[in-house]
Design a protein around this motif. Structure first.
Motif, short mmCIF file in Angstrom:
data_model
loop_
_atom_site.label_atom_id
_atom_site.label_comp_id
_atom_site.label_asym_id
_atom_site.label_seq_id
_atom_site.Cartn_x
_atom_site.Cartn_y
_atom_site.Cartn_z
N TYR A 1 0.84 -1.20 0.00
CA TYR A 1 0.00 0.00 0.00
C TYR A 1 0.88 1.25 0.00
O TYR A 1 1.74 1.42 0.87
CB TYR A 1 -0.90 0.04 1.23
CG TYR A 1 -1.90 -1.09 1.32
CD1 TYR A 1 -2.48 -1.62 0.18
CD2 TYR A 1 -2.29 -1.60 2.55
CE1 TYR A 1 -3.42 -2.64 0.26
CE2 TYR A 1 -3.22 -2.62 2.65
CZ TYR A 1 -3.78 -3.13 1.50
OH TYR A 1 -4.70 -4.14 1.58
N THR A 2 0.66 2.12 -0.96
CA THR A 2 1.36 3.40 -1.01
C THR A 2 0.35 4.53 -0.97
O THR A 2 -0.81 4.37 -1.36
CB THR A 2 2.22 3.52 -2.27
OG1 THR A 2 1.35 3.56 -3.43
CG2 THR A 2 3.18 2.35 -2.40
N ARG A 3 0.82 5.67 -0.51
CA ARG A 3 -0.07 6.84 -0.41
C ARG A 3 -0.60 7.23 -1.78
O ARG A 3 -1.75 7.66 -1.92
CB ARG A 3 0.70 8.01 0.21
CG ARG A 3 -0.19 9.19 0.52
CD ARG A 3 0.51 10.34 1.23
NE ARG A 3 1.85 10.07 1.71
CZ ARG A 3 2.40 10.70 2.74
NH1 ARG A 3 1.71 11.61 3.40
NH2 ARG A 3 3.63 10.44 3.11
N GLU A 4 0.22 7.06 -2.83
CA GLU A 4 -0.17 7.49 -4.17
C GLU A 4 -1.12 6.49 -4.84
O GLU A 4 -2.12 6.88 -5.44
CB GLU A 4 1.08 7.67 -5.04
CG GLU A 4 2.03 8.77 -4.56
CD GLU A 4 2.81 8.39 -3.32
OE1 GLU A 4 3.21 9.32 -2.57
OE2 GLU A 4 3.01 7.17 -3.08
N ALA A 5 -0.82 5.20 -4.72
CA ALA A 5 -1.59 4.19 -5.45
C ALA A 5 -2.79 3.67 -4.67
O ALA A 5 -3.79 3.28 -5.26
CB ALA A 5 -0.68 3.03 -5.85
N HIS A 6 -2.69 3.65 -3.34
CA HIS A 6 -3.77 3.08 -2.52
C HIS A 6 -4.04 4.01 -1.34
O HIS A 6 -3.82 3.63 -0.18
CB HIS A 6 -3.40 1.69 -1.99
CG HIS A 6 -2.68 0.82 -2.97
ND1 HIS A 6 -1.31 0.83 -3.14
CD2 HIS A 6 -3.16 -0.10 -3.85
CE1 HIS A 6 -0.98 -0.05 -4.07
NE2 HIS A 6 -2.07 -0.62 -4.52
N PRO A 7 -4.48 5.23 -1.56
CA PRO A 7 -4.55 6.20 -0.46
C PRO A 7 -5.42 5.76 0.70
O PRO A 7 -5.03 5.95 1.87
CB PRO A 7 -5.11 7.47 -1.14
CG PRO A 7 -5.71 6.99 -2.43
CD PRO A 7 -4.93 5.82 -2.85
N ASP A 8 -6.58 5.18 0.44
CA ASP A 8 -7.46 4.78 1.55
C ASP A 8 -6.86 3.65 2.37
O ASP A 8 -6.83 3.70 3.61
CB ASP A 8 -8.83 4.37 1.00
CG ASP A 8 -9.61 5.55 0.44
OD1 ASP A 8 -9.30 6.69 0.82
OD2 ASP A 8 -10.52 5.32 -0.38
N ARG A 9 -6.39 2.61 1.68
CA ARG A 9 -5.82 1.47 2.39
C ARG A 9 -4.51 1.87 3.08
O ARG A 9 -4.20 1.40 4.17
CB ARG A 9 -5.60 0.30 1.43
CG ARG A 9 -6.91 -0.34 0.97
CD ARG A 9 -6.65 -1.56 0.12
NE ARG A 9 -7.89 -2.20 -0.31
CZ ARG A 9 -8.56 -3.09 0.39
NH1 ARG A 9 -8.11 -3.45 1.57
NH2 ARG A 9 -9.67 -3.63 -0.08
N TRP A 10 -3.74 2.73 2.40
CA TRP A 10 -2.50 3.21 3.02
C TRP A 10 -2.82 3.96 4.31
O TRP A 10 -2.16 3.75 5.34
CB TRP A 10 -1.75 4.12 2.05
CG TRP A 10 -0.55 4.77 2.67
CD1 TRP A 10 0.72 4.27 2.76
CD2 TRP A 10 -0.52 6.04 3.35
NE1 TRP A 10 1.53 5.14 3.45
CE2 TRP A 10 0.79 6.24 3.81
CE3 TRP A 10 -1.49 7.01 3.59
CZ2 TRP A 10 1.16 7.39 4.51
CZ3 TRP A 10 -1.13 8.15 4.29
CH2 TRP A 10 0.20 8.33 4.75
N ALA A 11 -3.81 4.84 4.27
CA ALA A 11 -4.16 5.62 5.45
C ALA A 11 -4.65 4.72 6.58
O ALA A 11 -4.26 4.90 7.75
CB ALA A 11 -5.22 6.65 5.10
#
Length: 410
Positions: free
Chosen positions: A291-301
């Motif tokens: 999970y990355t902030r750019e590609a998966h913002p919701d899951r990353w958060a």
């Protein structure tokens, strides 16, 4: 239906579409069929089944080329599966022997509004048709009918095609999970499916069954240590099926995130349980490799928030460093979970961050964040969260007042 034009049992339902709908003609060597029904690629393909090998290899066009000159109901059916258009449908349906199965495919691709009567089918083919009836009942919002159709499909498939039965059991368990009073049945069905699928090389299928079992335990745990430990075991088994950053990364990350959640939810019973928080932190970090902030913002958060919460509470010889790191992570989460986009989620992050700040003795900013969180919870009708924040405000205020009253050593 004329079984003499088909190999029986068929590997229907075992592989993803379109392979999962294809039908195989009789072949001299039955071992290849057994391998397919177990989810394995045969070591030697019968010449009559080369079109199926092409599809498993990603070559739908090559499979159509192999079937182009075939005559009769079976080639027409398979051409329709690989190229499901109205003309292919008419050509396939012109043949009586496979008409019911043609109509199952037609329903599945939207050319018919209802699945066909399946009284002329048996075994795995009956299960295949009943799965379509279950899908229709699901679309109609009739969970009782869904469970009935899937139950009958499982009974029909269990003998001739255990791996297909395992997949149907997983579908039935997923339906039952939504009914709180049937959660124990869902768990039993997942366990049954896992046993039936134990030897298949289909990594994702086995991992998804273990993951679903773990999630069912986690959803029903309500703080119970035993259920949470079962969730941990299931998530670990899912990962051990062969998940990695490179192989099925989405499921790898989700399993690690949920594994971390299960660990931090286990009530402490002994000193050794302190290790679970460290393991949880490592699991969240594994998930954040995907999970990355750019590609998966919701899951990353969400995962970063879980990581920050775990770091805040992990037993440590340097708690201040952990608390400061947690505060930094909460700040990072707030760049995605913003007040305009998600005011309630934003308030929850503020409340967690305020708690960390208070433990660091930074009382003023902690109270400011809690006051903002309380307003948001109040405005967006989250009374329980608002009350919890006010309790924390009272605790921090008392701590601040005690700290102010203590004499200064000099």
């Amino acid at each position: 239906m004329a079984d003499d034009i088909l190999a029986r049992p068929q590997p229907v339902g075992v592989f993803p579409l379109p392979a999962g709908y294809l039908l195989l003609p009789p072949a001299a060597d039955p071992t290849a069929g057994a391998e397919l029904r177990a989810g394995r690629t045969p070591t030697e393909w019968p010449s009559e089944w080369q079109f199926f090998a092409s599809v498993l290899g990603g070559g739908t066009g090559a499979a159509l080329d192999r079937l182009a000159t075939g005559h009769g109901p079976l080639p027409a059916y398979n051409r329709f599966v690989l190229d499901p258009n109205p003309q292919r449908f008419a050509e396939a349906r012109a043949h009586e022997p496979l008409r019911t199965l043609v109509d199952v495919v037609a329903y599945s691709v939207g050319l018919l509004d209802h699945p066909p009567d399946a009284s002329d089918l048996d075994g795995e083919l009956l299960a295949h048709a009943l799965a379509a009836h279950a899908a229709h009942a699901l679309g109609a919002g009739d969970p009782i009918a869904v469970a009935a159709h899937l139950g009958a499909a499982i009974a029909a498939a269990r003998g001739p095609s255990p791996l297909f039965a395992a997949q149907l059991l997983g579908q039935l368990a997923a339906v039952l999970r939504d009914a709180p009073e049937r959660g124990a049945e869902a768990i039993a069905h997942y366990q049954d499916a896992i046993r039936l699928a134990a030897d298949t090389p289909l990594v994702r299928l086995r991992a998804e069954l273990w993951f679903a079992l773990g999630t069912t335990y986690l959803e029903r745990a309500d703080g119970r240590r035993g259920a949470l430990l079962e969730a941990v075991k299931a998530y670990q088994q899912a990962i051990q099926c062969g998940l990695s950053v490179d192989a099925h990364p989405d499921l790898f990350a989700e399993a690690h995130n949920n594994l971390g959640l299960a660990y931090i939810s286990i009530p402490a019973a002994s000193a050794s349980d302190q290790l679970r928080m460290a393991v949880a932190i490592q699991s969240f970090r594994e998930a954040l490799k995907v999970y990355t902030r750019e590609a998966h913002p919701d899951r990353w958060a969400s995962t970063t928030l879980n990581l920050a919460n775990a770091i805040q509470y992990v037993p440590s010889g340097h708690p201040e460093q952990n608390l400061m790191r947690a505060v930094e992570l909460y700040d990072e989460v707030l760049t995605v979970r913003t007040r305009p986009a998600d005011p309630v989620g934003y308030a929850r992050v503020l409340a967690n961050q305020a708690n960390a700040l208070a433990h660091l003795g930074v009382f003023g900013p902690a109270l400011e964040k809690l006051n903002e969180a309380h307003k948001l919870f109040h405005w967006y009708e989250e009374p329980a969260a608002a009350a919890s924040v006010m309790e924390l405000v009272d605790q921090i205020t008392a701590c601040r007042d005690r700290a102010a009253a203590e004499p200064v050593e000099g």
